[in-house]
Design a protein around this motif. Structure first.
Motif, short mmCIF file in Angstrom:
data_model
loop_
_atom_site.label_atom_id
_atom_site.label_comp_id
_atom_site.label_asym_id
_atom_site.label_seq_id
_atom_site.Cartn_x
_atom_site.Cartn_y
_atom_site.Cartn_z
N TYR A 179 0.83 -1.19 0.00
CA TYR A 179 0.00 0.00 0.00
C TYR A 179 0.87 1.26 0.00
O TYR A 179 0.59 2.24 -0.68
CB TYR A 179 -0.93 -0.02 1.22
CG TYR A 179 -1.85 1.15 1.27
CD1 TYR A 179 -3.00 1.18 0.48
CD2 TYR A 179 -1.56 2.26 2.07
CE1 TYR A 179 -3.83 2.27 0.49
CE2 TYR A 179 -2.40 3.35 2.08
CZ TYR A 179 -3.53 3.35 1.30
OH TYR A 179 -4.35 4.44 1.30
N ARG A 182 2.21 3.23 -3.07
CA ARG A 182 1.35 4.12 -3.84
C ARG A 182 2.01 5.47 -4.08
O ARG A 182 1.76 6.12 -5.08
CB ARG A 182 0.02 4.36 -3.10
CG ARG A 182 -0.91 3.20 -3.25
CD ARG A 182 -2.25 3.53 -2.70
NE ARG A 182 -3.14 2.42 -3.01
CZ ARG A 182 -4.47 2.53 -3.07
NH1 ARG A 182 -5.02 3.68 -2.85
NH2 ARG A 182 -5.20 1.49 -3.35
N ARG B 42 -1.81 -1.32 -10.43
CA ARG B 42 -1.96 -1.07 -8.99
C ARG B 42 -3.01 -2.00 -8.38
O ARG B 42 -2.79 -2.62 -7.34
CB ARG B 42 -2.34 0.42 -8.83
CG ARG B 42 -2.75 0.88 -7.48
CD ARG B 42 -1.79 0.65 -6.38
NE ARG B 42 -0.49 1.26 -6.55
CZ ARG B 42 0.53 1.06 -5.70
NH1 ARG B 42 0.38 0.27 -4.65
NH2 ARG B 42 1.68 1.62 -5.91
N GLU B 46 -2.28 -4.99 -5.63
CA GLU B 46 -2.86 -5.00 -4.29
C GLU B 46 -3.70 -6.25 -4.07
O GLU B 46 -3.74 -6.80 -2.97
CB GLU B 46 -3.63 -3.70 -4.02
CG GLU B 46 -2.64 -2.56 -3.86
CD GLU B 46 -3.25 -1.22 -3.49
OE1 GLU B 46 -4.47 -1.15 -3.29
OE2 GLU B 46 -2.48 -0.24 -3.41
#
Lengths: 311, 137
Positions: A179, A182, B42, B46
Motif C-alpha cells: 500500500y 502508492r 496497482r 494490491e
C-alpha cells in the motif's frame, strides 16, 4: 564520495569492528529512491549493525555514508523525522491504550497523519481502546507499524518487521508495505529472513554474509544469475573441471547437479565437455537460489548405493 | 473481472512469469476474450499482494508480445492478435506437457488405448464448446 540524488542511502567502505571482530566490513551500498529494498543475510551477519549505523545510532569504525543525502554521523532531528524506523524493541507503554499510544507518539512529529494511524490499526484489527499490555505479538507489531507510518516518512527502515508474526499478521504487514508504494518517491528498506515475503514485495535485494556484502542488485537479476544444471551419465560422473562461479556440485551414482553463478550459456558449454548423456537446466526458486548462494560451497558426494548398502 | 489470477511464492517460476503464463492460458482457453479489460497494475498488485513493478513487468512483456494493449486513460485490454508463441516454441511447450501427461498416466496404470480414448474424448468436447469462434482476424 559522490552523492547521487536518486539514492536514499549510500555507503562507502562502511566498517564496524566490535573488538577485533568485524561486524560490517567495507560495505558499499546504494539504495535507489522509490524502491522496496530487502536486506538479507543469516543471523549475526551484520544487518542490524548496518541499520543502526545508517540511523546514526552507532558510530562506524571507518568509512561512512549518507541517508537522505545527509552524513550519517551528523543526522539532525529534522532528517530523523523523515525516516520511519521500526525496530524489534520498539518502545511501547503497557498502561496506554492503542489510541493513547498514537496521541503520545504524534507529539514528537511535526507531521502526523492520524488517518494513516487509524487505518493501519484498523487493518490489523486493533480496538483503539485496547490496552497495549493485552495485545498479542502480532497486534503489537501492527501498532508499532501504525506509529511508524503515521508521520508519513519518505524512508522506512524496518528491521526484521515480520519476526515472530503469525502468517495472517505477516500478510497484513506485506499488504501495508505494498500500500505504501502508492507514493512513488517512498523507499522501503527492510531486513528479513522470509523469502516468500521478499519475493512478494522487493524490487532490490542485498545479501550479506559474515559481515561482507555479497550481492546487491534487482531481485530478478539475482535469480537469473544463479543456475543449476542436472547432468546424467552412463556410469559415475567424471571429475569436474574448474568452473568459474561454482557454488555447489552434488554427485550421485550417475548424476551430477551443478549450481553456478554465471551466464547459462557459458556454464552449459563447460558442462557439455564432460559428455553427459543428458543435460537439463533445473529452475530454482528464490529460496533455493539464496541457499545455494549462502550455503556451504564446493563439491559434495551423495552416493545412493552406499546408503542402500548400509540399510 | 473475467479472470482470477493466483500466484504462489517459493515457486520455481518467478511471480511476473506466473502472471504472464496465466494471462496467455486464459486467452488461449477463451476465458479472456479480445477486448476484455484487465485490472490496472496497482489494482492487481494490491489484489495479489505483490510489488506493482512485478505486475508492470508482466504486463510490459505481454504488451511486447502484442497480447495486451494499453489504451490511454482507460486501462489495459486484450488485443485481437492471437498468435503468442513461434511454432518452434509452441512445439517445445507441447512436448513437455505431453511428456508430463504420458508419464503421469503410466504411473496411474492407464493403458495407451485408454489414454488415446480419453484424449480423443476431451478433444471433441473442446471442439463443441469452442464451436466455430476460432476465427483468426
Amino acid at each position: 564520495m559522490i552523492i547521487n540524488e536518486d539514492s536514499v542511502i549510500q555507503t562507502c567502505g562502511l566498517t564496524k569492528y566490535f573488538g577485533t571482530k568485524p561486524a560490517v566490513y567495507e560495505l558499499n551500498l546504494d539504495v535507489p529512491r522509490g524502491c522496496v529494498f530487502a536486506f538479507l543475510g543469516r543471523n549475526g551477519s551484520g544487518k542490524t549493525t548496518t541499520i543502526r549505523m545508517l540511523m546514526g545510532l552507532l558510530p562506524p569504525t571507518r568509512g561512512g555514508g549518507t541517508i537522505l543525502g545527509r552524513d550519517i554521523r551528523a543526522l539532525t532531528p529534522e532528517i530523523r523525522s523523515r525516516i520511519g524506523y521500526l525496530t524489534e524493541e520498539h518502545q511501547l507503554y503497557g498502561w496506554m491504550t492503542v489510541r493513547e499510544s498514537g496521541e503520545f507518539q504524534s507529539r514528537f512529529f511535526p507531521k502526523w497523519n492520524d488517518k494513516i494511524f487509524r487505518g493501519v490499526v484498523g487493518h490489523f484489527g486493533l480496538k483503539p481502546t485496547a490496552k497495549v499490555k493485552d495485545l498479542s505479538r502480532g497486534e503489537r507489531a501492527g501498532l508499532c507499524l501504525a506509529l511508524t507510518l503515521a508521520p508519513e516518512p519518505e524512508l522506512l527502515m524496518l528491521d526484521d518487521p515480520g519476526l515472530g508474526l503469525d502468517p495472517v499478521a505477516r500478510r497484513t504487514l506485506v499488504e501495508s508495505m505494498i500500500y505504501l508504494t502508492r507514493k512513488s518517491d517512498r523507499t522501503i528498506f527492510f531486513s528479513s529472513h522470509n523469502l516468500s515475503d521478499v519475493e512478494r514485495v522487493a524490487d532490490y535485494l542485498a545479501v550479506f554474509d559474515r559481515s561482507i556484502l555479497r550481492a546487491c542488485c534487482p531481485l530478478e537479476n539475482f535469480r537469473d544469475s544463479i543456475r543449476q544444471m542436472r547432468l546424467r551419465f552412463v556410469g559415475p560422473p567424471p571429475a569436474l573441471p574448474p568452473i568459474p562461479g561454482l557454488l555447489q556440485a552434488i554427485r550421485t551414482d550417475n548424476e551430477l547437479r551443478v549450481t553456478c553463478v554465471q551466464n547459462a550459456g557459458e556454464m552449459e558449454k563447460t558442462l557439455r565437455s564432460l559428455a553427459p548423456l543428458e543435460i537439463e537446466p533445473v529452475p530454482l526458486s528464490l529460496e533455493d537460489a539464496f541457499i545455494s548462494y549462502l550455503g556451504e560451497r564446493g563439491e559434495k558426494t551423495f552416493i545412493l548405493s552406499e546408503l542402500e548398502a548400509q540399510a | 473481472m473475467p479472470a482470477a489470477f493466483h500466484i504462489s511464492t517459493g515457486s520455481n517460476t518467478p511471480i511476473y512469469q506466473q502472471i504472464t503464463e496465466q494471462v496467455r492460458l486464459a486467452v488461449t482457453t477463451g476465458r479472456l476474450q479480445v477486448g476484455d479489460q484487465l485490472p490496472s497494475v496497482r489494482a492487481l498488485a494490491e489484489e495479489l499482494v505483490v510489488n506493482p513493478n512485478t505486475v508492470a513487468r508482466a504486463y510490459g512483456e505481454l504488451m511486447r508480445e502484442g497480447l495486451l494493449e494499453s489504451r490511454a486513460g482507460r486501462g489495459v485490454f486484450i488485443t485481437p492478435k492471437r498468435k503468442i508463441y513461434s511454432r518452434a516454441e509452441g512445439w517445445r511447450r507441447l512436448e513437455s506437457l505431453l511428456h508430463a501427461l504420458i508419464g503421469e498416466a503410466m504411473i496411474l496404470d492407464f493403458t495407451p488405448e485408454e489414454l488415446r480414448e480419453a484424449f480423443e474424448d476431451k478433444l471433441s468436447q473442446w471442439k463443441h464448446s469452442k464451436g466455430g469462434d476460432h476465427d483468426h482476424k
